[in-house]
Motif scaffolding. Structure first.
Motif, PDB file in Angstrom:
ATOM      1  N   ILE A 134      14.063  30.108  37.176  1.00 21.00           N
ATOM      2  CA  ILE A 134      13.279  28.943  36.758  1.00 21.00           C
ATOM      3  C   ILE A 134      13.561  27.828  37.756  1.00 21.00           C
ATOM      4  CG2 ILE A 134      12.835  27.287  34.891  1.00 21.00           C
ATOM      5  CD1 ILE A 134      12.376  30.134  33.902  1.00 21.00           C
ATOM      6  N   ALA A 135      12.501  27.204  38.253  1.00 22.05           N
ATOM      7  CA  ALA A 135      12.698  26.085  39.183  1.00 22.05           C
ATOM      8  C   ALA A 135      12.686  24.771  38.404  1.00 22.05           C
ATOM      9  CB  ALA A 135      11.584  26.081  40.231  1.00 22.05           C
ATOM     10  N   ALA A 136      13.774  24.028  38.535  1.00 22.87           N
ATOM     11  CA  ALA A 136      13.842  22.687  37.952  1.00 22.87           C
ATOM     12  C   ALA A 136      13.625  21.736  39.132  1.00 22.87           C
ATOM     13  CB  ALA A 136      15.192  22.463  37.296  1.00 22.87           C
ATOM     14  N   ILE A 137      12.383  21.344  39.325  1.00 27.01           N
ATOM     15  CA  ILE A 137      12.017  20.639  40.563  1.00 27.01           C
ATOM     16  C   ILE A 137      12.229  19.139  40.359  1.00 27.01           C
ATOM     17  CG2 ILE A 137      10.216  20.349  42.312  1.00 27.01           C
ATOM     18  CD1 ILE A 137       8.905  22.916  41.137  1.00 27.01           C
ATOM     19  N   ASN A 138      13.330  18.673  40.916  1.00 27.70           N
ATOM     20  CA  ASN A 138      13.735  17.292  40.683  1.00 27.70           C
ATOM     21  C   ASN A 138      13.569  16.441  41.937  1.00 27.70           C
ATOM     22  OD1 ASN A 138      15.709  18.771  41.957  1.00 27.70           O
ATOM     23  ND2 ASN A 138      17.437  17.874  40.865  1.00 27.70           N
ATOM     24  N   GLY A 139      12.513  16.746  42.682  1.00 27.08           N
ATOM     25  CA  GLY A 139      12.256  15.950  43.885  1.00 27.08           C
ATOM     26  C   GLY A 139      11.046  16.479  44.620  1.00 27.08           C
ATOM     27  N   VAL A 140      10.789  15.855  45.747  1.00 29.86           N
ATOM     28  CA  VAL A 140       9.626  16.226  46.560  1.00 29.86           C
ATOM     29  C   VAL A 140       9.807  17.658  47.076  1.00 29.86           C
ATOM     30  CG1 VAL A 140      10.643  15.150  48.612  1.00 29.86           C
ATOM     31  CG2 VAL A 140       8.177  15.430  48.481  1.00 29.86           C
ATOM     32  N   SER A 141       8.690  18.364  47.220  1.00 33.44           N
ATOM     33  CA  SER A 141       8.804  19.798  47.513  1.00 33.44           C
ATOM     34  C   SER A 141       7.645  20.275  48.400  1.00 33.44           C
ATOM     35  CB  SER A 141       8.806  20.536  46.167  1.00 33.44           C
ATOM     36  OG  SER A 141       9.090  21.874  46.338  1.00 33.44           O
ATOM     37  N   PRO A 142       7.645  19.848  49.670  1.00 29.18           N
ATOM     38  CA  PRO A 142       6.552  20.282  50.547  1.00 29.18           C
ATOM     39  C   PRO A 142       6.816  21.662  51.153  1.00 29.18           C
ATOM     40  CG  PRO A 142       8.019  18.806  51.737  1.00 29.18           C
ATOM     41  CD  PRO A 142       8.575  18.920  50.336  1.00 29.18           C
ATOM     42  N   ALA A 143       5.737  22.297  51.583  1.00 30.05           N
ATOM     43  CA  ALA A 143       5.783  23.497  52.437  1.00 30.05           C
ATOM     44  C   ALA A 143       6.756  24.563  51.919  1.00 30.05           C
ATOM     45  CB  ALA A 143       6.095  23.079  53.875  1.00 30.05           C
ATOM     46  N   GLY A 144       7.768  24.892  52.721  1.00 32.53           N
ATOM     47  CA  GLY A 144       8.705  25.938  52.309  1.00 32.53           C
ATOM     48  C   GLY A 144       9.392  25.625  50.986  1.00 32.53           C
ATOM     49  N   GLY A 145       9.565  24.351  50.676  1.00 33.40           N
ATOM     50  CA  GLY A 145      10.154  23.972  49.385  1.00 33.40           C
ATOM     51  C   GLY A 145       9.245  24.406  48.255  1.00 33.40           C
ATOM     52  N   CYS A 146       7.954  24.224  48.473  1.00 33.62           N
ATOM     53  CA  CYS A 146       6.965  24.665  47.485  1.00 33.62           C
ATOM     54  C   CYS A 146       6.976  26.189  47.406  1.00 33.62           C
ATOM     55  CB  CYS A 146       5.587  24.133  47.887  1.00 33.62           C
ATOM     56  SG  CYS A 146       4.248  24.744  46.861  1.00 33.62           S
ATOM     57  N   LEU A 147       7.024  26.841  48.562  1.00 35.37           N
ATOM     58  CA  LEU A 147       7.039  28.314  48.569  1.00 35.37           C
ATOM     59  C   LEU A 147       8.199  28.841  47.729  1.00 35.37           C
ATOM     60  CD1 LEU A 147       5.928  31.047  49.949  1.00 35.37           C
ATOM     61  CD2 LEU A 147       8.055  30.872  51.228  1.00 35.37           C
ATOM     62  N   LEU A 148       9.371  28.253  47.942  1.00 33.93           N
ATOM     63  CA  LEU A 148      10.546  28.715  47.198  1.00 33.93           C
ATOM     64  C   LEU A 148      10.293  28.595  45.694  1.00 33.93           C
ATOM     65  CD1 LEU A 148      13.446  29.746  47.150  1.00 33.93           C
ATOM     66  CD2 LEU A 148      14.241  27.395  47.418  1.00 33.93           C
ATOM     67  N   SER A 149       9.698  27.485  45.296  1.00 34.59           N
ATOM     68  CA  SER A 149       9.438  27.328  43.856  1.00 34.59           C
ATOM     69  C   SER A 149       8.385  28.327  43.379  1.00 34.59           C
ATOM     70  CB  SER A 149       9.028  25.890  43.541  1.00 34.59           C
ATOM     71  OG  SER A 149       7.682  25.656  43.895  1.00 34.59           O
ATOM     72  N   LEU A 150       7.468  28.698  44.268  1.00 36.38           N
ATOM     73  CA  LEU A 150       6.432  29.667  43.871  1.00 36.38           C
ATOM     74  C   LEU A 150       7.005  31.066  43.632  1.00 36.38           C
ATOM     75  CD1 LEU A 150       3.436  28.709  46.239  1.00 36.38           C
ATOM     76  CD2 LEU A 150       3.690  28.158  43.814  1.00 36.38           C
ATOM     77  N   THR A 151       8.184  31.338  44.191  1.00 35.68           N
ATOM     78  CA  THR A 151       8.808  32.642  43.938  1.00 35.68           C
ATOM     79  C   THR A 151       9.392  32.708  42.524  1.00 35.68           C
ATOM     80  OG1 THR A 151      11.028  32.029  44.693  1.00 35.68           O
ATOM     81  CG2 THR A 151       9.524  32.876  46.373  1.00 35.68           C
ATOM     82  N   CYS A 152       9.477  31.560  41.869  1.00 34.40           N
ATOM     83  CA  CYS A 152      10.148  31.503  40.566  1.00 34.40           C
ATOM     84  C   CYS A 152       9.192  31.893  39.443  1.00 34.40           C
ATOM     85  CB  CYS A 152      10.689  30.089  40.328  1.00 34.40           C
ATOM     86  SG  CYS A 152      11.879  29.565  41.583  1.00 34.40           S
TER      87      CYS A 152
END
Ligand SMILES: CCCCC/C=C\CCCC/C=C/C(=O)SCCNC(=O)CCNC(=O)[C@H](O)C(C)(C)COP(=O)(O)OP(=O)(O)OC[C@H]1O[C@@H](n2cnc3c(N)ncnc32)[C@H](O)[C@@H]1OP(=O)(O)O
Length: 333
Positions: free
Chosen positions: A143-161
């Motif tokens: 589960i991604a607990a996204i507590n900040g800005v998340s562009p590009a690869g950061g977004c990709l990582l969250s998409l794996t969740c």
């Protein structure tokens, strides 16, 4: 802003190749995520793991200051932590978050992508692919607990969740903004986005390099839930409890074929080398159609990537836009 920062980082890396980031964060110990006695945090300089064995959950905190960019060192440590947790039958799920609220992750480390030797690009790119595959195919619920800005690869990582909870702060934008940096998102970035938000939304988002603020991110479905900032972690834990109540949650989903939407069984076998293999065959036929060729190099292509033109060209042969790349069929059909 991402564009300006991207350009600044790339330019600086070219002029100061020695200044690239081995920024070691100090180690830290503390109570377990669940507050239980006697359970200590573990991890590495750049990745903090807060275990809650009673719940079968570990909170994995990215701490690669200043922006949790994916340096090679950071990727390596993240993968080691994931592997440790996967091999420990105590854990069934992880919550992935940032130790530095405000920034989930700035994505790929731009200083890793210019001014280096070809072998370094190979090693780096392989690590990026491995990060994606290992999280995407993990047998843990993530589960991604996204507590900040998340562009590009950061977004990709969250998409794996399996589920994404985003803090409701207008500064915390999320999306695949590669085109704004003058680079093309690899097809597997694109496929993850298509699987999450649907073709048309993904097409527009990738072409325009959109970074969605929370309300918009929820509306298009790039995140599953938006909650007040102080409730991100607790919401992630509640969601995790819901997932873990299902006996075969993540492996079950994969058995139904849903977890493999981007990958063929062939690619699953030796995925990193399979994906990277085209890099080693630069004489492959040019995969882009005529209209795409005339659009290359894209406007705004960072100067350092132009200097890396031969490598960049072979990479562009490997990384695709929408539906024009023969290799995307190899992987995704
Ligand atoms: C191996 C293959 C080679 C060729 C490959 C070709 C194509 C492949 C494409 C692959 C797809 C790419 C995926 C990506 O992930 S690319 C990275 C995209 N990331 C961004 O666009 C984010 C850029 N950063 C920002 O927008 C902001 O920094 C921020 C994350 C919103 C945070 O803002 P703020 O808190 O105001 O901090 P600063 O902007 O002041 O930044 C602090 C320091 O961090 C440095 N920085 C920022 N982002 C990165 C990054 N991605 N990589 C490395 N370093 C980064 C920034 O320069 C500051 O450094 P300083 O303190 O030394 O000044």
């Amino acid at each position: 802003m991402a564009l300006a920062v991207g350009m600044r980082v790339l330019t600086r890396a070219l002029h100061r190749p020695w200044a690239r980031g081995l920024r070691v964060a100090p180690g830290r110990t503390g109570p377990a995520a669940g507050g239980g006695d006697g359970v200590r945090c573990f991890g590495s300089p750049r990745v903090l793991v807060e275990p809650d064995p009673a719940a079968g959950v570990a909170v994995v905190k990215m701490r690669n200051p200043p922006v949790n960019s994916f340096s090679l060192e950071f990727l390596t440590e993240l993968l080691i932590s994931l592997e440790k947790l996967e091999n420990d039958k105590t854990f069934r799920g992880i919550i992935l978050t940032s130790d530095h609220p405000g920034i989930f992750s700035a994505g790929l480390d731009l200083t890793e992508m210019c001014g280096r030797k070809p072998e370094h690009y190979m090693e780096y790119w392989k690590a990026v692919q491995e990060m994606w595959l290992r999280f995407y195919l993990s047998n843990l619920v993530v589960i991604a607990a996204i507590n900040g800005v998340s562009p590009a690869g950061g977004c990709l990582l969250s998409l794996t969740c399996d589920y994404r909870v985003l803090a409701n702060n207008p500064k915390y934008t999320i999306g695949l903004n590669e085109t704004r940096l003058g680079i093309v998102a690899p097809f597997w970035f694109k496929d993850m986005m298509v699987n999450t938000v649907g073709y048309r939304t993904a097409e527009r988002a990738l072409q325009l390099g959109l970074l969605f603020p929370p309300a918009e991110a929820l509306r298009v479905g790039v995140v599953d839930q938006v909650v007040p900032e102080d409730q991100v972690q607790s919401t992630a834990r509640s969601v995790m409890a819901q997932w873990l109540a299902i006996p075969v949650c993540r492996p079950g989903v994969q058995n139904q074929g849903l977890g493999r939407a981007v990958l063929s069984p062939e690619a699953l076998g030796e995925a990193p080398s399979c994906l990277i293999q085209p890099l080693a065959a630069p004489d492959d036929p040019w995969p882009l159609d005529a209209s795409r060729q005339s659009a290359f190099p894209p406007r705004g292509l960072p100067a350092c990537l132009c200097l890396q033109a031969p490598l960049f060209l072979s990479l562009v042969r490997t990384l695709v836009g929408f539906g024009v790349h023969p290799k995307s069929k190899r992987i995704s059909s």
